[in-house]
Enzyme design. Structure first.
Site, mmCIF file in Angstrom:
data_model
loop_
_atom_site.group_PDB
_atom_site.id
_atom_site.type_symbol
_atom_site.label_atom_id
_atom_site.label_comp_id
_atom_site.label_asym_id
_atom_site.label_seq_id
_atom_site.Cartn_x
_atom_site.Cartn_y
_atom_site.Cartn_z
ATOM 1 N N CYS A 213 51.308 62.651 74.585
ATOM 2 C CA CYS A 213 51.657 63.875 73.860
ATOM 3 C C CYS A 213 51.247 65.101 74.674
ATOM 4 O O CYS A 213 51.889 65.405 75.668
ATOM 5 C CB CYS A 213 51.058 63.846 72.462
ATOM 6 N N GLU B 139 49.349 54.646 70.764
ATOM 7 C CA GLU B 139 48.066 54.090 70.299
ATOM 8 C C GLU B 139 48.109 53.676 68.835
ATOM 9 O O GLU B 139 47.333 52.816 68.410
ATOM 10 C CB GLU B 139 46.924 55.074 70.553
ATOM 11 N N HIS C 139 52.951 58.745 70.359
ATOM 12 C CA HIS C 139 51.585 58.204 70.291
ATOM 13 C C HIS C 139 51.610 56.670 70.200
ATOM 14 O O HIS C 139 51.543 56.119 69.104
ATOM 15 C CB HIS C 139 50.853 58.768 69.070
HETATM 16 N N1 GLN Z 1 50.007 70.624 70.909
HETATM 17 C C1 GLN Z 1 51.134 69.877 71.355
HETATM 18 C C2 GLN Z 1 52.322 70.030 70.425
HETATM 19 O O1 GLN Z 1 52.172 70.412 69.297
HETATM 20 C C3 GLN Z 1 50.798 68.414 71.533
HETATM 21 C C4 GLN Z 1 50.471 67.739 70.246
HETATM 22 C C5 GLN Z 1 49.738 66.431 70.427
HETATM 23 O O2 GLN Z 1 49.223 66.147 71.489
HETATM 24 N N2 GLN Z 1 49.642 65.640 69.370
HETATM 25 O O3 GLN Z 1 53.418 69.759 70.808
#
Ligand code: GLN
Length: 569
Positions: free
Chosen positions: A413, A541, A539
């Site tokens: 992310c 994970e 994600h």
């Molecule tokens: N802050 C970034 C976004 O909102 C990444 C979010 C995250 O890593 N969950 O896109």
């Protein structure tokens, strides 16, 4: 059997929808209703109630039962999505996009239960619903009160909405008995047990036995007092699960039995595990927790086959390899802040018969110190998700180091977005490249707000959340790692790779290897010139389990092992 259950649940739901809870239904009607297990906690928070509930779920599944799990959190936030990981730990995201407590992660990792937003309940949700109903006129003429209106809403959340084949529901109540905000929940549980009757409802109280080193003894008084608090409300626990550093002896079992009013056979020891949390189902089975629960609920007891858990534990105990993985984030002092990441790395270790040592690295320390010195000796670097500008320069130093030194890198992310920004700055030469999350005035917004996010005003539950499909490019490393082209992964973000830059990146050597088939959003990048450098917008994970390690994590750890072997040669 399932049909009669269906009819009973239908009648029951009808009664609930008319705010007429239980009135029309006799207790005996519930004999074929699902069984309920309530898990409360005493003495201190962070006792491992979630892990205990999840392990019990695993043991009951092992008995052929279909288990449902839910978590009740007494805080007033509607969900933990707006809380800082330093206060609450990670926000765990479900397939349906619900932002939930990290205990739901334990439930998914230990059991096969399919969880949805219904399985994560907070006081905030309860009060929001009650107040909406009040404005709607649903309680017309009545004074709206904690009992019965709030408690009825809690009961409805616990009892309705389960699929008809669920045999046993395990509901965990967050916090500690004695917390003011937990009272309506405990009152609701008391009412349910009164209405459904003995044999259908079971109370398990997880408590702590402090160990006094000086006198070398375990103390039972705090547990006695927390059980006394429960009994004050009208709840008598059926089973006491005692968290302890050292083994309990017979005398303390007898004392707890006497003062807490439970049989000695229902005083269960839960000693700190030696190697990993995945030993817990086996430890609790050794203490006969599964047969005790089944007999108390009047369910048949089968000979368990716990070979899956035994196999996992054996692999953990005898690793053949060893790697050091640096996780670079900004909440490194709070282990729960990156819970699922650490678990997924652990699972990847199981897959590769490898002990994965996680080295937590505070990204701000990289900004202040000698990054190369701090990062040397790592076999892999992972930058997890995150929000806001604090610490991002340090994370990018780590990414640059991984890219230039050919150390395996997994960016998740924000970790992918920063890999894109780092590449833009140091390979493409866009010196002020950034995400518009961090710098709205950048001349190179290589990561920018998603179109559908531009109208959003509210903060809670409005990100791009939950499972989405992704198509992996042909001849890409990521496709090889997954072993398939079509995948589905969970998301939680507002910003995205800015596809206006797609060509510039591709021609400079960064491949855009994952796309959302309908929207075309870029979901994954990699560097073909690097042994193993992958960034993903989702994600992974959240879908890793000890018996089904996630391929991306397993591949990453394997690459770290290979990198280590190559260096040692
Ligand atoms: N802050 C970034 C976004 O909102 C990444 C979010 C995250 O890593 N969950 O896109």
């Amino acid at each position: 059997m399932i049909f009669t259950r269906f009819v009973k649940r239908y009648i029951y739901n009808l009664a609930l929808s008319r705010n007429n809870v239980f009135i029309s239904i006799q207790q005996r009607e519930f004999q074929e209703f699902m069984k309920l297990i309530f898990v409360t906690g005493g003495v201190v928070s962070s006792l491992g109630k979630g892990l205990t509930a999840a392990s019990l779920g695993a043991l009951l599944e092992n008995q052929g039962l279909k288990v449902g799990l839910c978590k009740m959190d007494p805080y007033l936030n509607v969900d933990p999505g707006t809380m800082s990981p330093s206060q609450h730990g990670e926000v765990y995201v479900l397939n349906d996009g619900a932002e939930t407590d990290l205990d739901l992660g334990h439930y998914e990792r230990f059991t096969h239960a399919v969880l949805t937003r219904r399985n994560s309940v907070s006081s905030g949700q309860i009060y929001e619903t009650v107040l909406r109903k009040e404005r709607n006129g649903d309680y017309l003429g009545n004074t709206v009160q904690v009992i019965p209106h709030v408690t009825d809403e809690i009961k409805s959340r616990i009892l309705s909405g389960w699929s008809d084949d669920v045999d046993v529901v395990i509901a965990e109540i967050g916090g500690v008995v004695g917390d003011i905000e937990g009272l309506p929940f405990l009152e609701a549980l008391r009412q349910i047990s009164q209405e459904l009757g003995h044999g259908n409802v079971l109370f398990i109280h997880v408590t702590l036995l402090p160990y006094l080193k000086a006198s070398e003894e375990l103390k039972s008084k705090p547990s006695q007092q927390s059980v006394a608090k429960l009994r004050e409300i009208g709840i008598q626990p059926d089973i006491l699960i005692c968290r302890t550093e050292v083994p309990m002896d017979e005398s303390i079992r007898r004392k707890l039995s006497l003062y807490c009013n439970v049989p000695t056979s229902a005083v269960i020891e839960e000693q700190d595990v030696q190697h990993s949390i995945y030993e817990l189902p086996l430890c609790l089975h050794k203490e006969h927790l599964d047969s005790l629960v089944l007999s108390k609920l009047g369910l048949p007891i089968k000979e368990p086959s716990l070979s899956v858990w035994e196999e996992i534990v054996n692999r953990i105990k005898a690793p053949k390899h060893h790697v050091r993985i640096g996780v670079v984030g900004k909440y490194m002092e709070v282990r729960d802040a990156y819970k699922s990441i650490y678990e997924a790395l652990f699972h990847a270790g199981i897959a590769n018969e490898c002990k994965v040592d996680v080295v937590p690295i505070d990204s701000e320390q990289l900004e202040q110190g000698d990054a190369a010195l701090i990062l040397q000796g790592l076999n892999g670097i992972l930058v997890p998700g995150g929000f806001g500008a604090r610490g991002i320069e340090g994370k990018m130093q780590a990414i640059r180091y991984a890219r230039e030194q050919k150390i395996p890198y997994l960016g998740i992310c924000l970790g992918m977005q920063l890999a894109v920004i780092e590449f833009a700055r140091h390979v493409l030469g866009y010196s002020d490249a950034n995400s518009t999350e961090m710098d709205t005035k950048t001349t190179h917004p290589v990561v920018s707000l998603m179109e559908q996010q531009k109208q959003q005003q509210e903060m809670g539950g409005t990100m791009r959340l939950g499972a989405a499909d992704c198509l992996l490019a042909e001849k890409s490393l990521i496709r090889k790692v997954y072993g398939q082209a079509d995948i589905s992964e969970r998301h939680r973000h507002r910003y995205e790779f800015n596809s206006a830059y797609a060509e510039a990146f591709e021609s400079a050597g960064m491949r855009l290897v994952g796309k959302q088939p309908t929207s075309g959003l870029i979901e994954a990048i990699e560097l073909p010139e690097h042994p193993w450098f992958i960034g993903v917008q989702f994600h992974p994970e959240f879908q890793s389990k000890p018996h089904r390690p996630h391929p991306l994590f397993a591949g990453f750890v394997k690459a770290a092992m290979d990198c280590k072997t190559k260096k040692e040669r």
